[in-house]
Scaffold this motif. Structure first.
Motif, PDB file in Angstrom:
ATOM      1  N   GLY A  53       0.814  -1.211   0.000  1.00 48.91           N
ATOM      2  CA  GLY A  53       0.000   0.000   0.000  1.00 48.91           C
ATOM      3  C   GLY A  53       0.845   1.258   0.000  1.00 48.91           C
ATOM      4  N   LEU A  54       1.952   1.229   0.718  1.00 51.67           N
ATOM      5  CA  LEU A  54       2.867   2.376   0.719  1.00 51.67           C
ATOM      6  C   LEU A  54       3.424   2.612  -0.668  1.00 51.67           C
ATOM      7  N   ALA A  61       3.295   6.020  -3.001  1.00 53.36           N
ATOM      8  CA  ALA A  61       4.509   6.591  -3.593  1.00 53.36           C
ATOM      9  C   ALA A  61       4.352   6.816  -5.090  1.00 53.36           C
ATOM     10  N   ILE A  62       3.772   5.856  -5.808  1.00 53.20           N
ATOM     11  CA  ILE A  62       3.650   6.026  -7.251  1.00 53.20           C
ATOM     12  C   ILE A  62       2.646   7.106  -7.593  1.00 53.20           C
ATOM     13  N   MET A  63       1.609   7.268  -6.770  1.00 53.95           N
ATOM     14  CA  MET A  63       0.642   8.344  -7.028  1.00 53.95           C
ATOM     15  C   MET A  63       1.288   9.714  -6.827  1.00 53.95           C
ATOM     16  N   ILE A  64       2.179   9.827  -5.846  1.00 56.64           N
ATOM     17  CA  ILE A  64       2.904  11.087  -5.652  1.00 56.64           C
ATOM     18  C   ILE A  64       3.737  11.417  -6.879  1.00 56.64           C
ATOM     19  N   VAL A  65       4.397  10.409  -7.447  1.00 56.70           N
ATOM     20  CA  VAL A  65       5.224  10.618  -8.639  1.00 56.70           C
ATOM     21  C   VAL A  65       4.368  11.062  -9.821  1.00 56.70           C
ATOM     22  N   ILE A  66       3.224  10.416 -10.029  1.00 48.55           N
ATOM     23  CA  ILE A  66       2.353  10.774 -11.155  1.00 48.55           C
ATOM     24  C   ILE A  66       1.840  12.205 -11.010  1.00 48.55           C
ATOM     25  N   LEU A  67       1.371  12.551  -9.811  1.00 47.50           N
ATOM     26  CA  LEU A  67       0.833  13.898  -9.593  1.00 47.50           C
ATOM     27  C   LEU A  67       1.923  14.953  -9.756  1.00 47.50           C
ATOM     28  N   TYR A  68       3.154  14.611  -9.400  1.00 45.01           N
ATOM     29  CA  TYR A  68       4.264  15.534  -9.623  1.00 45.01           C
ATOM     30  C   TYR A  68       4.488  15.757 -11.114  1.00 45.01           C
ATOM     31  N   HIS A  69       4.471  14.696 -11.886  1.00 44.90           N
ATOM     32  CA  HIS A  69       4.680  14.824 -13.324  1.00 44.90           C
ATOM     33  C   HIS A  69       3.538  15.552 -14.023  1.00 44.90           C
ATOM     34  N   TRP A 124      -5.314  -2.325   3.020  1.00 47.20           N
ATOM     35  CA  TRP A 124      -6.623  -2.546   2.409  1.00 47.20           C
ATOM     36  C   TRP A 124      -6.426  -3.178   1.032  1.00 47.20           C
ATOM     37  N   SER A 125      -7.159  -4.227   0.751  1.00 52.24           N
ATOM     38  CA  SER A 125      -6.895  -5.070  -0.426  1.00 52.24           C
ATOM     39  C   SER A 125      -6.710  -4.303  -1.733  1.00 52.24           C
ATOM     40  N   PRO A 126      -7.622  -3.384  -2.118  1.00 48.23           N
ATOM     41  CA  PRO A 126      -7.405  -2.678  -3.393  1.00 48.23           C
ATOM     42  C   PRO A 126      -6.112  -1.869  -3.420  1.00 48.23           C
ATOM     43  N   VAL A 127      -5.786  -1.256  -2.280  1.00 49.59           N
ATOM     44  CA  VAL A 127      -4.576  -0.430  -2.222  1.00 49.59           C
ATOM     45  C   VAL A 127      -3.325  -1.295  -2.284  1.00 49.59           C
ATOM     46  N   SER A 128      -3.297  -2.359  -1.489  1.00 50.15           N
ATOM     47  CA  SER A 128      -2.113  -3.223  -1.482  1.00 50.15           C
ATOM     48  C   SER A 128      -1.984  -3.998  -2.792  1.00 50.15           C
TER      49      SER A 128
END
Length: 423
Positions: A45-46, A50-58, A321-325
């Motif tokens: 989940g972490l 992390a990947i969402m932070i990278v996408i939003l930065y780009h 949480w299953s979807p997140v992990s």
């Protein structure tokens, strides 16, 4: 970003084993199991966060100017997981098979990267110059596939267009050409854990200081070359390795399984959120960002990871949480690979907030499709190969046992005796 199977201690699924018997009247304290006992879905989940932070930065979304936080979390996670795997292998078998480690890693990561490069080359006329390109398509592809992108970006101030983000993959693979052999050497020399921990700490501090000293203010809003340097890249990766060594000690695991783990989880999560929203878009203009903020972010990430694998908290429950992990485990690597290509191809059509929303949705759909088209079939093929090899080994062992002098007759005599008894 490269991923690794997350099978660290999971407080929500781990059965604790009893410690040695305590004196009468004193309750024995539970001893946490060694690393790699069970999955830790909270770490998956972490990875999603992390990947969402990278996408939003780009996508240049406000308040997400600190995209380096996502990359730093990935690096620390990677160093922790890889080192935990290696330490676990040595604990079980007494050795570390470097050839097997490198082969497995290549088979896990390379097919997806190769697929991205093939598609990127096919679309180069439309996406190749994303954020500028210093090379021809073939040169950019070669750099991506040879895991040297960080060297070209840091030392020659060049970029690979739509393959530019593969610099972080290069950083990891170069690190893992060095760290596992070093660990093998340390085991061979019977180095004490304390000195290894101190040595890694010195490496982290020295690399951070060298990054600060080598900082040069970039032109305009460009990212400084030092950000892509292996000198700075070793800081979060080594920090993750340091965490793995610490948690490999049963005394520290026991300590972290109590109040310390709860404090680490909440403090680490709070500080990461604080750094994310404190950083603004001029972070590239300050040497302290590279000599202090990034290294400290790596330490904070390690504190959070240590808490997540040690105790169950509301933070770990949300991340597990299953979807997140599931997304972090199955799709995060594919998302990191493919989202720049999607942005380069469709970014001009994404206007405003809703434009970013549908662009992210498309990037995620492409990532899921790529993961199941490339990564899943490769994993299934690897599993079939391992099973076939295991069966061949078992069959060979059975034949060798049967062929030993006297062994077959003894087994037959035992079978005859059993048959007479039951009759």
């Amino acid at each position: 970003m490269a991923t690794t199977t997350t099978t660290t201690p999971s407080p929500e699924r781990t059965t604790r084993t009893a410690a040695p018997a305590a004196p009468t009247g004193i309750r024995a304290r539970a001893t946490p199991p060694p690393p790699l006992t069970h999955r830790a879905p909270a770490l998956d989940g972490l990875r999603t966060v992390a990947i969402m932070i990278v996408i939003l930065y780009h996508l240049h979304v406000p308040q997400f100017e600190g995209g380096f936080i996502g990359v730093t979390v990935f690096f620390v996670l990677s160093g922790f997981l890889i080192s935990t795997l290696l330490l676990g292998e040595h604990r079980r078998t007494g050795r570390i098979r470097l050839g097997s480690f490198w082969t497995k890693r290549l088979l896990r990561l390379y097919p997806a990267l190769l697929a991205l490069v093939v598609v990127g080359l096919a679309l180069w006329n439309w996406v190749g110059d994303y954020k500028g390109a210093s090379f021809s398509p073939g040169e950019a592809a070669f750099i991506a596939l040879s895991y040297t992108g960080n060297l070209f970006r840091s030392y020659w101030d060049t970029t690979q267009g739509v393959f530019a983000h593969t610099w972080s993959l290069s950083m990891e693979e170069q690190f893992y050409l060095v760290w596992p052999p070093v660990l093998v050497l340390l085991f061979a020399l019977r180095s004490r854990r304390r000195w290894v921990v101190i040595g890694l700490g010195v490496v982290v501090v020295a690399a951070a200081a060298a990054s600060w000293a080598s900082y040069r203010t970039p032109n305009g809003g460009a990212t400084p070359d030092v950000y892509f340097s292996p000198v700075l890249g070793v800081v979060p990766l080594a920090t993750g390795c340091l965490l793995a060594l610490l948690l490999d000690d049963v005394r520290i695991r026991t300590w972290a399984a109590g109040l310390a783990g709860h404090v680490a989880t909440w403090l680490g999560a709070a500080l990461l959120v604080a750094v994310q929203f404190w950083i603004d878009d001029d972070w590239t203009q300050h040497a302290t960002s590279f000599g202090v903020v990034l290294p400290v972010t790596g330490v904070v990430s390690a504190v959070l990871i240590g808490g997540l694998v040690s105790v169950r908290t509301p933070v770990s429950a949300v991340l597990a949480w299953s979807p997140v992990s599931w997304f972090g485990r199955r799709v995060s690597y594919s998302t990191y690979l493919w989202h720049p290509l999607v942005i380069a191809l469709l970014g001009t059509f994404a206007i405003g907030t809703w434009g970013n929303v549908w662009l992210v949705a498309v990037a995620l759909l492409v990532a899921v499709a790529a993961a199941y088209a490339v990564e899943v079939p490769v994993e299934k093929a690897r599993k079939r190969f391992r099973e076939a090899r295991r069966l061949r080994a078992a069959d060979r062992s059975g034949r060798e046992t049967a062929d030993r002098p006297g062994r077959g007759s003894a087994e037959q005599e035992s079978a005859d005796r059993t048959e007479r008894t039951t009759a």
